[in-house]
Design a protein around this motif. Structure first.
Motif, PDB file in Angstrom:
ATOM      1  N   ARG A 160      49.731  41.692  41.574  1.00 18.74           N
ATOM      2  CA  ARG A 160      49.524  40.443  42.315  1.00 18.74           C
ATOM      3  C   ARG A 160      48.925  40.707  43.698  1.00 18.74           C
ATOM      4  N   ALA A 161      49.221  41.857  44.252  1.00 11.37           N
ATOM      5  CA  ALA A 161      48.644  42.247  45.544  1.00 11.37           C
ATOM      6  C   ALA A 161      47.185  42.671  45.401  1.00 11.37           C
ATOM      7  N   GLU A 162      46.709  42.751  44.154  1.00 12.11           N
ATOM      8  CA  GLU A 162      45.339  43.178  43.846  1.00 12.11           C
ATOM      9  C   GLU A 162      45.052  44.544  44.454  1.00 12.11           C
ATOM     10  N   PHE A 163      46.045  45.406  44.350  1.00 14.19           N
ATOM     11  CA  PHE A 163      45.963  46.744  44.935  1.00 14.19           C
ATOM     12  C   PHE A 163      45.317  47.691  43.923  1.00 14.19           C
ATOM     13  N   PRO A 164      44.363  48.527  44.334  1.00 15.05           N
ATOM     14  CA  PRO A 164      43.679  49.404  43.367  1.00 15.05           C
ATOM     15  C   PRO A 164      44.633  50.306  42.595  1.00 15.05           C
ATOM     16  N   TRP A 165      45.314  51.218  43.291  1.00 10.80           N
ATOM     17  CA  TRP A 165      46.186  52.171  42.618  1.00 10.80           C
ATOM     18  C   TRP A 165      47.554  51.526  42.419  1.00 10.80           C
ATOM     19  N   ALA A 166      47.608  50.613  41.454  1.00  8.05           N
ATOM     20  CA  ALA A 166      48.827  49.842  41.214  1.00  8.05           C
ATOM     21  C   ALA A 166      49.948  50.686  40.645  1.00  8.05           C
ATOM     22  N   ASP A 167      49.637  51.904  40.215  1.00  8.50           N
ATOM     23  CA  ASP A 167      50.679  52.812  39.725  1.00  8.50           C
ATOM     24  C   ASP A 167      51.170  53.742  40.822  1.00  8.50           C
ATOM     25  N   TRP A 292      42.145  48.636  34.752  1.00 10.09           N
ATOM     26  CA  TRP A 292      42.332  47.910  36.010  1.00 10.09           C
ATOM     27  C   TRP A 292      41.401  48.438  37.104  1.00 10.09           C
ATOM     28  N   LEU A 293      41.402  49.739  37.328  1.00 10.32           N
ATOM     29  CA  LEU A 293      40.549  50.326  38.357  1.00 10.32           C
ATOM     30  C   LEU A 293      39.069  50.176  38.036  1.00 10.32           C
ATOM     31  N   VAL A 294      38.730  50.438  36.794  1.00  6.43           N
ATOM     32  CA  VAL A 294      37.325  50.442  36.385  1.00  6.43           C
ATOM     33  C   VAL A 294      36.717  49.040  36.411  1.00  6.43           C
ATOM     34  N   GLU A 295      37.377  48.088  35.785  1.00  8.84           N
ATOM     35  CA  GLU A 295      36.799  46.759  35.614  1.00  8.84           C
ATOM     36  C   GLU A 295      36.949  45.873  36.845  1.00  8.84           C
ATOM     37  N   LYS A 296      38.039  45.999  37.568  1.00  4.79           N
ATOM     38  CA  LYS A 296      38.257  45.125  38.726  1.00  4.79           C
ATOM     39  C   LYS A 296      37.665  45.695  40.014  1.00  4.79           C
ATOM     40  N   LYS A 348      52.060  35.882  32.572  1.00  8.63           N
ATOM     41  CA  LYS A 348      51.235  35.043  31.701  1.00  8.63           C
ATOM     42  C   LYS A 348      49.792  35.544  31.688  1.00  8.63           C
ATOM     43  N   ARG A 349      49.120  35.372  30.575  1.00  5.97           N
ATOM     44  CA  ARG A 349      47.744  35.847  30.443  1.00  5.97           C
ATOM     45  C   ARG A 349      46.818  35.144  31.437  1.00  5.97           C
ATOM     46  N   ASP A 350      47.057  33.860  31.700  1.00  4.04           N
ATOM     47  CA  ASP A 350      46.218  33.140  32.659  1.00  4.04           C
ATOM     48  C   ASP A 350      46.292  33.775  34.037  1.00  4.04           C
ATOM     49  N   GLU A 351      47.492  34.183  34.444  1.00  4.20           N
ATOM     50  CA  GLU A 351      47.641  34.817  35.755  1.00  4.20           C
ATOM     51  C   GLU A 351      46.887  36.139  35.794  1.00  4.20           C
ATOM     52  N   PHE A 352      47.024  36.927  34.732  1.00  8.78           N
ATOM     53  CA  PHE A 352      46.335  38.219  34.683  1.00  8.78           C
ATOM     54  C   PHE A 352      44.822  38.027  34.712  1.00  8.78           C
ATOM     55  N   ASP A 353      44.304  37.089  33.944  1.00  9.85           N
ATOM     56  CA  ASP A 353      42.865  36.851  33.910  1.00  9.85           C
ATOM     57  C   ASP A 353      42.346  36.406  35.276  1.00  9.85           C
ATOM     58  N   ALA A 357      39.612  38.337  37.841  1.00 12.97           N
ATOM     59  CA  ALA A 357      38.359  37.649  38.182  1.00 12.97           C
ATOM     60  C   ALA A 357      38.084  37.598  39.684  1.00 12.97           C
ATOM     61  N   ILE A 358      39.116  37.744  40.511  1.00 12.05           N
ATOM     62  CA  ILE A 358      38.916  37.600  41.954  1.00 12.05           C
ATOM     63  C   ILE A 358      38.753  38.974  42.611  1.00 12.05           C
ATOM     64  N   PRO A 359      38.097  39.019  43.787  1.00 12.84           N
ATOM     65  CA  PRO A 359      37.889  40.308  44.473  1.00 12.84           C
ATOM     66  C   PRO A 359      39.211  40.991  44.800  1.00 12.84           C
ATOM     67  N   GLY A 360      39.233  42.310  44.695  1.00 14.54           N
ATOM     68  CA  GLY A 360      40.450  43.063  44.936  1.00 14.54           C
ATOM     69  C   GLY A 360      40.685  43.364  46.406  1.00 14.54           C
ATOM     70  N   LYS A 361      41.865  43.888  46.700  1.00 14.93           N
ATOM     71  CA  LYS A 361      42.239  44.276  48.058  1.00 14.93           C
ATOM     72  C   LYS A 361      42.135  45.801  48.186  1.00 14.93           C
TER      73      LYS A 361
END
Length: 412
Positions: A160-167, A292-296, A348-353, A357-361
């Motif tokens: 949710r923070a749209e953080f690159p290295w989410a792991d 996540w890293l590659v596509e976003k 939910k899938r809508d939240e993930f999609d 779709a939005i720019p990352g942090k």
């Protein structure tokens, strides 16, 4: 005329690179390209990352000198372990590096306590691989279990923070429990299986995580106050390193090691099973690295990994280009992974999609200890060199950026 031809040639090369997943110029010594933060090129097309990597190779020589350095660590560990049940702690994941590390430590007669972080995301293969090593080698094994809901909330918060290295929280938790366990057992050494030659060194912008950042993001995006999730503040790290004198040692910095040879030995000797990807022994890690890293974010960590292997001769540059030209996932497999991950995170899938779709942090958008480290690096570096047997790889990067006036900007 020469300048014009050079510009046309570079434009054509850039377009060609884009078709195979690269951005702009590509280092002539590896696969580092302009998607990598603060990369610079000299007149020969050699990148600043290649030069930093070469400095690491010079700083940590292998061969006879490296072997003697490692043997001196072995002697110190055995001396410190007298009267204790163990000589050192080893973090295990079931992956290539940590599995081979168990083989190595046993080979040199070290008494090891193997520690595994169970955050609920380990694959069946990783658990089986650990058992295939610890049982025949007669190594004591300890599993650290985190409250599952806390794990879910922390990882969901990082998405949710749209953080690159989410792991990143997983990496940090592993490090935290290793220091905590070493302190409990009154041990001075933690053995780590990282090898910058075969993995490269990641830009701090892509990987940096710390306790301050984790607690802030968990609270902001999931209203979670952490209780069982292991974290280690910069002050706690100072306590473990300075007062408890716990040291992190990386044998593969000194000993001959390649992943291919390690995998072959593990398969032949222990029946170890390959999981077909760097850190793919963990389902969430695999999802973050391969999708996540590659596509976003347009971050392909394989460029870093294979650059190191090209410079050390494990792969040819052409072979590495061929691998990178293919995406690290197939549409069928990633759809299964996405479904599995969001279901496990109760998202939910809508939240993930929407998140995709939005720019990352970036690390610049959240508080951490990094500004403090960079601000006082001239004081911190000499102190760290006294506390740690191995110089942290992030310091090589910070030092080289300081020379060019570059650095990191992050919220404090």
């Amino acid at each position: 005329m020469y300048f014009f031809r050079e510009m046309v040639s570079r434009f054509n090369m850039d377009k060609k690179n884009e078709k195979i997943g690269f951005k702009g110029r590509v280092c002539t010594q590896g696969l580092w390209d302009e998607s990598i933060p603060d990369i610079q090129f000299d007149e020969f097309g050699i990148s600043s990352y290649a030069k930093t990597f070469q400095r690491m190779l010079d700083y940590y020589p292998r061969g006879e000198k490296g072997l003697q350095e490692w043997l001196s660590f072995v002697d110190k560990m055995k001396a410190d372990g007298k009267g204790k049940k163990y000589d050192c702690i080893v973090g295990v994941s079931g992956g290539t590096d940590s599995s081979y590390l168990l083989h190595i430590t046993k080979k040199y007669g070290l008494r090891v306590l193997a520690v595994y972080l169970d955050n609920g995301w380990g694959s069946d293969i990783c658990v089986k691989n650990i058992k295939k090593l610890v049982d025949p080698l007669e190594i004591d094994f300890e599993s650290y279990v985190i409250d599952y809901q806390e794990v879910i909330d922390v990882l969901k918060a990082y998405l949710r923070a749209e953080f690159p290295w989410a792991d990143g929280p997983t990496d940090h938790a592993i490090k935290s429990i290793l220091y905590k366990t070493a302190a409990r057992e009154n041990l001075k050494y933690i053995i780590n299986g990282h090898d910058f030659r075969s993995e490269g060194f990641q830009p701090n912008e892509w990987t940096y995580t710390d306790a301050k950042q984790i607690r802030y993001i968990a609270n902001k995006f999931c209203k979670r106050s952490l209780k069982s999730f292991p974290t280690m503040s910069i002050w706690k790290f100072g306590y473990y390193s300075f007062l408890k004198k716990i040291k992190l040692v990386r044998p593969f910095f000194y000993l001959p090691y390649t992943k291919k040879e390690a995998k072959d030995l593990l398969k032949a000797t222990y029946g170890w099973e390959d999981y077909q990807g760097h850190h793919y022994e963990n389902v969430f890690t695999k999802f973050i690295i391969s999708y996540w890293l590659v596509e976003k974010f347009g971050i392909d960590k394989r460029k870093i990994t294979y650059s190191g292997q090209v410079m050390t001769g494990e792969f040819s540059r052409e072979e590495a280009f061929s691998i990178i030209s293919e995406k690290p996932f197939t549409l069928d497999s990633i759809e299964r992974d996405i479904t599995f991950v969001i279901k496990k995170l109760n998202m939910k899938r809508d939240e993930f999609d929407t998140l995709m779709a939005i720019p990352g942090k970036s690390i610049n958008d959240y508080p951490s200890y990094l500004p403090l480290i960079t601000r006082f690096q001239k004081v911190v570096f000499p102190l760290i060199k006294r506390l740690l047997p191995d110089k942290p790889l992030m310091f090589f990067q910070l030092e080289d950026r300081e020379k060019t006036g570059k650095g990191f900007v992050s919220k404090s």
